[in-house]
Design an enzyme around this catalytic site. Structure first.
Site, PDB file in Angstrom:
ATOM      1  N   SER A  40     -12.335  -6.300  -1.492  1.00 26.51           N
ATOM      2  CA  SER A  40     -13.550  -5.910  -1.771  1.00 26.51           C
ATOM      3  C   SER A  40     -14.630  -6.299  -0.409  1.00 26.51           C
ATOM      4  CB  SER A  40     -14.036  -6.781  -2.986  1.00 26.51           C
ATOM      5  OG  SER A  40     -14.003  -8.172  -3.076  1.00 26.51           O
ATOM      6  N   HIS A 246     -20.661 -11.335  -3.771  1.00 25.36           N
ATOM      7  CA  HIS A 246     -20.359 -10.556  -2.467  1.00 25.36           C
ATOM      8  C   HIS A 246     -21.431 -10.087  -1.595  1.00 25.36           C
ATOM      9  CE1 HIS A 246     -16.672  -9.742  -5.321  1.00 25.36           C
ATOM     10  NE2 HIS A 246     -16.136  -9.265  -4.226  1.00 25.36           N
TER      11      HIS A 246
END
Length: 264
Positions: A40, A246
């Site tokens: 990711s 993230h």
């Protein structure tokens, strides 16, 4: 004197030719096919602007591979990085675009194998001691199992794309320490940062053993960690759990892209 200058000139030509033939020159990496692999952090989860056809892989036009391709116009661009990917997923479903013509490969992988999501869940929901215990379990995995899994991926990349310049990028530290910040204790923040360092050290060693370039993003993220007041990472987001911890779009463009640029 003339002979010395001539020898130096010939030497510089030979070095330039060697760079072209071995794929170590920037022009080679920029001109040929580029394949972006990984998890990711490479697909761009957290950056938004997801490519609809990528589905649950959540590949973003604001992820560093997309940004690099847009800026450098490689002859082709294959973007197979996928949210949640582990080393086995890379081997199973991401390597198809690699060929002997591939000039550049980038990858982030290993965080999910080491239990990134479970570490963060434990540290957010449980005590300091539980957090540290889970991190120690992850470190033990990084010592015992992850190196072999990384070797399998890196060997497969070399086999399929023997002429490629391969850049292995790492993971940032999550927290700026010593700052007033709601959420996790300082003990947990430091332990999570130490775990990131531990993981990056292991990945960098395996990359070096395969002759790959190492892209350390910790320096570029310094000053932009959580609790810094200028974070390039999402904190815990209960409305979008998947984007938590993230990189934001700024983290991709300011944290990851410059590292890939410098490594190519």
């Amino acid at each position: 004197m003339r002979r010395s200058r001539f020898a130096a000139y010939v030497g510089s030509l030979l070095l330039a030719l060697a760079a072209v033939l071995t794929g170590t020159g920037t022009a080679h990496a920029a001109d040929g096919p580029y394949v972006a692999l990984g998890d990711s952090y490479s697909s761009g989860v957290g950056a938004g602007s997801y490519i609809s056809s990528s589905g649950d892989c959540k590949r973003s036009t604001k992820a560093y591979p997309s940004l690099w391709a847009a800026a450098n116009s490689p002859s082709s661009f294959a973007f197979t990085a996928c949210s949640g990917a582990r080393t086995g997923d890379v081997l199973a479903s991401q390597l198809t675009p690699l060929t002997s013509a591939t000039a550049l490969v980038s990858i982030t992988i290993g965080g999910n194998d080491a239990g990134f999501a479970d570490v963060m869940t434990t540290c957010v929901l449980q005590s300091d001691s539980s957090c540290l215990s889970r991190i120690n379990t992850a470190k033990a995995y990084v010592d015992s199992t992850l190196p072999g899994q990384l070797d399998n991926v890196y060997s497969a990349i070399s086999s399929r794309a023997p002429n490629a310049h391969v850049v292995v990028l790492g993971y940032p530290r999550f927290y700026q320490l010593g700052a007033t910040c709601l959420g996790l204790s300082e003990t947990k923040r430091k332990a999570i940062n130490d775990a990131a360092d531990y993981l990056d050290t292991a990945i960098a060693k395996r990359a070096a053993n395969h002759g790959f370039a190492w892209g350390d993003v910790r320096p570029t993220f310094t000053g932009h960690e959580l609790c810094s007041g200028s974070a390039w990472l999402h904190s815990l987001n209960l409305l979008n759990i998947g984007e938590s911890y993230h990189p934001t779009a700024a983290g991709q463009s300011g944290g990851y892209l410059p590292v890939l640029n410098s490594a190519t």
